[in-house]
Motif scaffolding. Structure first.
Motif, mmCIF file in Angstrom:
data_model
loop_
_atom_site.group_PDB
_atom_site.id
_atom_site.type_symbol
_atom_site.label_atom_id
_atom_site.label_comp_id
_atom_site.label_asym_id
_atom_site.label_seq_id
_atom_site.Cartn_x
_atom_site.Cartn_y
_atom_site.Cartn_z
ATOM 1 N N THR D 171 0.934 -1.079 0.119
ATOM 2 C CA THR D 171 0.150 0.046 0.009
ATOM 3 C C THR D 171 0.891 1.212 0.075
ATOM 4 O OG1 THR D 171 -0.066 0.357 2.357
ATOM 5 C CG2 THR D 171 -1.723 -1.340 1.387
ATOM 6 N N LYS D 172 0.321 2.405 -0.209
ATOM 7 C CA LYS D 172 1.187 3.615 -0.209
ATOM 8 C C LYS D 172 1.674 3.745 1.172
ATOM 9 C CE LYS D 172 1.043 8.426 -1.205
ATOM 10 N NZ LYS D 172 2.305 8.456 -1.671
ATOM 11 N N ASN D 173 1.101 3.507 2.187
ATOM 12 C CA ASN D 173 1.775 3.672 3.700
ATOM 13 C C ASN D 173 2.875 2.585 3.734
ATOM 14 O OD1 ASN D 173 0.221 5.606 4.031
ATOM 15 N ND2 ASN D 173 -1.346 4.677 5.454
ATOM 16 N N SER D 174 2.646 1.186 3.399
ATOM 17 C CA SER D 174 3.770 0.323 3.531
ATOM 18 C C SER D 174 4.738 0.686 2.780
ATOM 19 C CB SER D 174 3.001 -1.048 3.469
ATOM 20 O OG SER D 174 2.855 -1.105 2.069
ATOM 21 N N LEU D 175 4.732 1.248 1.533
ATOM 22 C CA LEU D 175 5.851 1.467 0.746
ATOM 23 C C LEU D 175 6.575 2.560 1.273
ATOM 24 C CD1 LEU D 175 7.277 0.147 -1.924
ATOM 25 C CD2 LEU D 175 5.946 2.008 -2.992
ATOM 26 N N GLY D 176 5.792 3.536 1.829
ATOM 27 C CA GLY D 176 6.422 4.739 2.223
ATOM 28 C C GLY D 176 7.222 4.310 3.503
ATOM 29 N N LYS D 177 6.546 3.780 4.311
ATOM 30 C CA LYS D 177 7.546 3.288 5.460
ATOM 31 C C LYS D 177 8.784 2.384 4.991
ATOM 32 C CE LYS D 177 6.416 1.111 10.058
ATOM 33 N NZ LYS D 177 7.436 0.144 10.138
ATOM 34 N N LYS D 178 8.560 1.500 3.965
ATOM 35 C CA LYS D 178 9.823 0.666 3.505
ATOM 36 C C LYS D 178 10.597 1.644 3.183
ATOM 37 C CE LYS D 178 10.743 -3.047 0.442
ATOM 38 N NZ LYS D 178 11.267 -3.850 1.414
ATOM 39 N N PHE D 179 10.388 2.552 2.086
ATOM 40 C CA PHE D 179 11.399 3.506 1.694
ATOM 41 C C PHE D 179 12.064 4.277 2.626
ATOM 42 C CE2 PHE D 179 9.206 3.942 -2.998
ATOM 43 C CZ PHE D 179 9.642 2.627 -3.157
ATOM 44 N N SER D 180 11.342 4.754 3.638
ATOM 45 C CA SER D 180 12.025 5.685 4.614
ATOM 46 C C SER D 180 13.038 5.061 5.244
ATOM 47 C CB SER D 180 10.994 6.220 5.646
ATOM 48 O OG SER D 180 10.011 6.978 5.034
ATOM 49 N N GLU D 181 12.627 3.745 5.735
ATOM 50 C CA GLU D 181 13.708 3.003 6.618
ATOM 51 C C GLU D 181 14.845 2.632 5.601
ATOM 52 O OE1 GLU D 181 10.222 0.953 9.344
ATOM 53 O OE2 GLU D 181 11.278 -0.342 7.792
ATOM 54 N N GLU D 182 14.619 1.878 4.559
ATOM 55 C CA GLU D 182 15.627 1.540 3.606
ATOM 56 C C GLU D 182 16.470 2.547 3.248
ATOM 57 O OE1 GLU D 182 14.734 -1.645 1.094
ATOM 58 O OE2 GLU D 182 13.370 -2.755 2.737
#
Lengths: 209, 209, 209, 209
Positions: D171-182
């Motif tokens: 989802t947009k949220n899960s991807l945003g979180k993933k991108f932020s972390e990685e």
């Protein structure tokens, strides 16, 4: 399946940024493509040129983006052809945005290949025409070649033609004459190979996976 | 001229930077090339792999750069083949310096084409194998495709295979198994098309200019 | 750390395939690089050109590949410079194999960046010089720019210069004169920006991560 | 001229093919760009994102293509910014047709540089954001870098960020979180360098030619 002996058909996808309807100056790319078309006709190939800038082709990666989308009828012509030629100017080292849009809009056909292992472009032959002012065509020829090979298209040797140089004061007629003379060998070889492979693959279909 | 019916011959030019003689870690590119070789053998094609890093190939653009130059005997093998496969890792978005050197050393053959209109690589078929860690192979496939087409080589659909990803802890065996499983479809299709076109062009030579 | 006010130092990595020691014809790339060097000297920058083909730089991705490797002393000069210029001819749409080898041999420094977050090339400024015969430099300028940015190097505007065209009958002197006249504006702007940024970053170091 | 001490302004040109108004799935590129925007805000930079697909930007190479052309007001925002970020997905090894169109529409500004020697983008700083599924961003980063350097834009080290991989079920949220972390390190370093150079060049203008 296509009956051997039929005249091959070629479609040229012309990606010049110059609008014909607006009476803008002539297109170098169109002029060079016409030189190849003359040579293909001498090889008994039917040719049609599609000037993309005069169509409405919205951004997207589907074969049909809905109401007002002109792409589906362009795609029909591609699917009905034996030879597909990408003809593009160079802008900052890349094919034009209109050529890139064609690639994006063909992406759904690539998804079909990934799913079924079969390409609707199999047994078709590809060609490339590029013009630019000392911008370098090799890398763009490579981009398009990579795309066509992945799409299931066959690339004969010498299937690309390019012309680089500035002809600010040329007229369409003078440039056409110049291109014909200077590119005669390259255009003839390209046309001969496109026609040879189109007939060869009509008579010898690539084995399905 | 080659007699139809003969088993086609393939030569792989392997451009890994890893020296075999120095006992360095195995090459991802070599491992992926071996997967394609297995598939080509199933198509009854003879294969040979040339590990460029183990030869002395000086910088230059001539077919023979003189004393100590190993290139002339590699060139002989290329000329005796029906299928030529360029196999290279990616370093910073480009084929390795060893693959680029092969291209530079083949340039004299291109000068022959410009002078005579004939290529010593005509009726040969080209393939491409690339490995890298998320570096992007499409653009490199394109570079090599552009070169091969200009050299007179024919490119069948799906004639390239690539693998991207990091396998720091893989052994040669585990990576070979992994590549075989994950690339089986691609390697088989590539090998089938290379073999089909090699036989097709042996039986149907491209008309000379 | 470098003391502000010191004369900046520039190193040119010349990747021509033409061996000087063998008395071969002069290098177009060297000649164009010399035009830039003249302009840099006018900006009070010390310059040194390293002709890579005259060194023994084995294939690999380490800063030191062992006995007989000339790379370590070239790397020392790079590390001691404020301005690094990559100067390369084009062969089939790509920087020469010698320029690509420099990139491969610098890869260990990139591994350091990945591990430590710090680059040994930080606060250095990059430039690019390319020559080719209508082969297209934009894409190669891009390749090298991408590499330098990832290595921690800063790229000022107009930091690249190229010349395309064939001068089969030129002498070194006549070509140098031609390049000086036709590229004066570009070479001066490139040199002025390289020198400006070299001094600016000596006085204003990029904040460490 | 800009007064030193003012908050720098950044404009993101987002070239996703996904139409927001049509309720299509979220854009990976937009999501990664938002990660960079967060980091730029932490550096006290004002940010605006322009989603190109929602504007009408006709093909052409002029700053104003007439009635119905949305480009002139986008260009105004670019000219009013200190930092310009090109954010694009990859389609078949190339920036999207929308990113390429931006390049084509900026060409008139390059003609100004050729005529006057001055760029309206001087003292501006460039950044690049790219997403793709294992398609390779280096070469596209290079294309855009080459363009920006020729347009008079300065490129700081590590001014590009990319993410490759498939997240079909994100989802947009899960991807945003993933991108932020990685991508935290990369996005922070990119933002820090963009902001540092924007301020540095506001206080130290590049000398005019």
């Amino acid at each position: 399946m296509k009956r051997p002996g039929t005249r091959p058909r070629a479609v040229f996808l012309l990606a010049t940024l110059k609008h014909k309807r607006s009476g803008q100056e002539f297109s170098h790319t169109e002029t060079l493509a016409e030189v190849v078309i003359e040579c293909l006709k001498a090889e008994d190939v039917q040719c049609e040129m599609i000037r993309l800038v005069d169509y409405d082709i919205p951004a997207g990666t589907k074969s049909n983006m809905g109401k007002g989308d002109d792409w589906p009828r362009i795609l029909e012509k591609i699917l009905a052809s034996d030879i597909i030629v990408f003809a593009t100017p160079i802008w900052w080292g890349i094919q034009s945005s209109l050529m890139q849009r064609v690639i994006e809009r063909l992406d759904e056909l690539h998804n079909e290949i990934l799913e079924t292992g079969k390409s609707r472009l199999t047994n078709k032959v590809g060609g490339i025409v590029i013009t630019g002012e000392e911008d370098g065509e090799q890398h763009i020829t490579g981009n398009i070649a990579n795309f066509l090979l992945n799409m299931g298209v066959t690339l004969p040797p010498h299937c690309s033609l390019s012309y680089q140089g500035s002809y600010a004061r040329a007229t369409k007629n003078s440039l056409g004459k110049k291109f014909s003379e200077e590119n005669a060998d390259g255009a003839e070889k390209m046309a001969r190979n496109l026609a040879f492979f189109a007939r060869l693959l009509t008579e010898n279909n690539i084995p399905a996976s």
